[in-house]
Motif scaffolding. Sequence first.
Motif, PDB file in Angstrom:
ATOM      1  N   UNK A 161      42.834 -73.245  37.950  1.00 53.38           N
ATOM      2  CA  UNK A 161      41.877 -72.734  38.946  1.00 53.38           C
ATOM      3  C   UNK A 161      40.524 -73.434  38.915  1.00 53.38           C
ATOM      4  N   UNK A 162      40.193 -74.100  37.787  1.00 54.54           N
ATOM      5  CA  UNK A 162      38.905 -74.810  37.729  1.00 54.54           C
ATOM      6  C   UNK A 162      38.995 -76.224  38.298  1.00 54.54           C
ATOM      7  N   UNK A 163      40.206 -76.641  38.656  1.00 53.79           N
ATOM      8  CA  UNK A 163      40.365 -78.008  39.183  1.00 53.79           C
ATOM      9  C   UNK A 163      40.019 -78.050  40.670  1.00 53.79           C
ATOM     10  N   UNK A 164      39.707 -79.273  41.127  1.00 58.60           N
ATOM     11  CA  UNK A 164      39.575 -79.511  42.573  1.00 58.60           C
ATOM     12  C   UNK A 164      40.851 -80.196  43.013  1.00 58.60           C
ATOM     13  N   UNK A 165      41.517 -79.630  44.013  1.00 59.55           N
ATOM     14  CA  UNK A 165      42.807 -80.164  44.455  1.00 59.55           C
ATOM     15  C   UNK A 165      42.658 -80.718  45.866  1.00 59.55           C
ATOM     16  N   UNK A 166      43.092 -81.964  46.033  1.00 59.26           N
ATOM     17  CA  UNK A 166      43.099 -82.584  47.360  1.00 59.26           C
ATOM     18  C   UNK A 166      44.550 -82.842  47.760  1.00 59.26           C
ATOM     19  N   UNK A 167      44.940 -82.354  48.925  1.00 60.94           N
ATOM     20  CA  UNK A 167      46.258 -82.649  49.469  1.00 60.94           C
ATOM     21  C   UNK A 167      46.119 -83.647  50.612  1.00 60.94           C
ATOM     22  N   UNK A 168      46.932 -84.708  50.572  1.00 55.21           N
ATOM     23  CA  UNK A 168      46.869 -85.754  51.593  1.00 55.21           C
ATOM     24  C   UNK A 168      48.226 -85.867  52.277  1.00 55.21           C
ATOM     25  N   UNK A 169      48.213 -85.938  53.584  1.00 53.80           N
ATOM     26  CA  UNK A 169      49.461 -86.130  54.335  1.00 53.80           C
ATOM     27  C   UNK A 169      49.131 -86.901  55.617  1.00 53.80           C
ATOM     28  N   UNK A 170      50.081 -87.723  56.050  1.00 52.99           N
ATOM     29  CA  UNK A 170      49.825 -88.510  57.275  1.00 52.99           C
ATOM     30  C   UNK A 170      50.044 -87.683  58.534  1.00 52.99           C
ATOM     31  N   UNK A 171      50.653 -86.497  58.399  1.00 50.50           N
ATOM     32  CA  UNK A 171      50.969 -85.674  59.576  1.00 50.50           C
ATOM     33  C   UNK A 171      49.849 -84.660  59.824  1.00 50.50           C
ATOM     34  N   UNK A 197      57.247 -93.148  63.768  1.00 51.63           N
ATOM     35  CA  UNK A 197      58.355 -92.208  63.972  1.00 51.63           C
ATOM     36  C   UNK A 197      58.467 -91.142  62.883  1.00 51.63           C
ATOM     37  N   UNK A 198      58.145 -91.517  61.644  1.00 52.60           N
ATOM     38  CA  UNK A 198      58.229 -90.537  60.549  1.00 52.60           C
ATOM     39  C   UNK A 198      57.159 -89.447  60.733  1.00 52.60           C
ATOM     40  N   UNK A 199      55.965 -89.877  61.129  1.00 47.87           N
ATOM     41  CA  UNK A 199      54.875 -88.906  61.336  1.00 47.87           C
ATOM     42  C   UNK A 199      55.235 -87.932  62.472  1.00 47.87           C
ATOM     43  N   UNK A 227      64.807 -90.382  57.154  1.00 45.53           N
ATOM     44  CA  UNK A 227      63.864 -90.235  56.045  1.00 45.53           C
ATOM     45  C   UNK A 227      64.364 -90.986  54.813  1.00 45.53           C
ATOM     46  N   UNK A 228      65.679 -90.929  54.552  1.00 42.54           N
ATOM     47  CA  UNK A 228      66.245 -91.650  53.406  1.00 42.54           C
ATOM     48  C   UNK A 228      66.113 -93.160  53.605  1.00 42.54           C
ATOM     49  N   UNK A 229      66.393 -93.609  54.831  1.00 43.81           N
ATOM     50  CA  UNK A 229      66.262 -95.049  55.123  1.00 43.81           C
ATOM     51  C   UNK A 229      64.808 -95.491  54.925  1.00 43.81           C
ATOM     52  N   UNK A 230      63.875 -94.702  55.456  1.00 43.50           N
ATOM     53  CA  UNK A 230      62.456 -95.046  55.323  1.00 43.50           C
ATOM     54  C   UNK A 230      62.056 -95.111  53.847  1.00 43.50           C
ATOM     55  N   UNK A 231      62.621 -94.210  53.047  1.00 40.91           N
ATOM     56  CA  UNK A 231      62.308 -94.198  51.605  1.00 40.91           C
ATOM     57  C   UNK A 231      62.837 -95.475  50.943  1.00 40.91           C
ATOM     58  N   UNK A 232      64.104 -95.783  51.211  1.00 40.48           N
ATOM     59  CA  UNK A 232      64.714 -96.963  50.578  1.00 40.48           C
ATOM     60  C   UNK A 232      63.952 -98.236  50.950  1.00 40.48           C
ATOM     61  N   UNK A 233      63.630 -98.350  52.242  1.00 44.50           N
ATOM     62  CA  UNK A 233      62.922 -99.556  52.706  1.00 44.50           C
ATOM     63  C   UNK A 233      61.531 -99.628  52.066  1.00 44.50           C
TER      64      UNK A 233
END
Length: 203
Positions: free
Chosen positions: A86-96, A28-30, A8-14
């Motif tokens: 609480x009045x906001x609309x929140x979207x969570x995005x993830x590749x997994x 592989x990360x997913x 994960x650290x390598x993927x971040x640095x790259x």
Amino acid sequence: MTPGQRFARLATDVSVRRPGLFRVLRGPLRLMFDRMAPQWDESRVTERYLAPLGAALDAVNGSPRRILDVGTGTGAAARVAGGRWPDAEVLGVDMSPGMIEEARARSGANQRYEVGDASSLPVADSSIDLVVMVNMIPFFDELARVLAPGGSLALAYSSGPNTPIWVPLDRVGHELEARGLTGIQTFSAGIGQSLLAVRPERS
Ligand SMILES: C[S@@+](CC[C@H](N)C(=O)[O-])C[C@H]1O[C@@H](n2cnc3c(N)ncnc32)[C@H](O)[C@@H]1O
């Protein structure tokens, strides 16, 4: 660090140096995060884990209406932001897909979750008032693209430099300033660090 954390650290640095290379690391990360999804929340997400995010959110001006959690995992940061505004609309995005399934199972009323890639976010230009990220690889061009004028970015690393996915905050600050963000503030809380930046109303 475990081999997975080192990867994960390598993927971040790259990816920070060459965002285009993320495409070869995505698969592989997913797979790795999909496997960790069922145990993620219970094994990691504590008050201390979320403290650095909280410190950055304390400094957000105003009340964001459209909030995006990038690399949401099981949705911990999305729930924190959704609870604060609480009045906001929140979207969570993830590749997994496994993480998104876990996030949906824990979702609050003002949150929704989508499978998507942070290197090509499924949201319109200038459409987000607050981006939150915890322990996530920053794709700086995308972050600058989606933030609305006056919008804020709160980025946190729960264990500071010991977080497997970690980018030094001075590097984060320089990359954001190069894309027109200003007002960089940094925070320490728990054993972690965080940063808040703002896209000016006029740039
Ligand atoms: C270390 S986990 C953090 C999850 C969550 N933010 C938390 O703190 O509990 C990193 C998450 O980012 C996701 N991720 C990594 N690269 C991504 C990308 N390019 N697009 C979307 N999600 C990504 C992974 O699937 C994983 O769920």
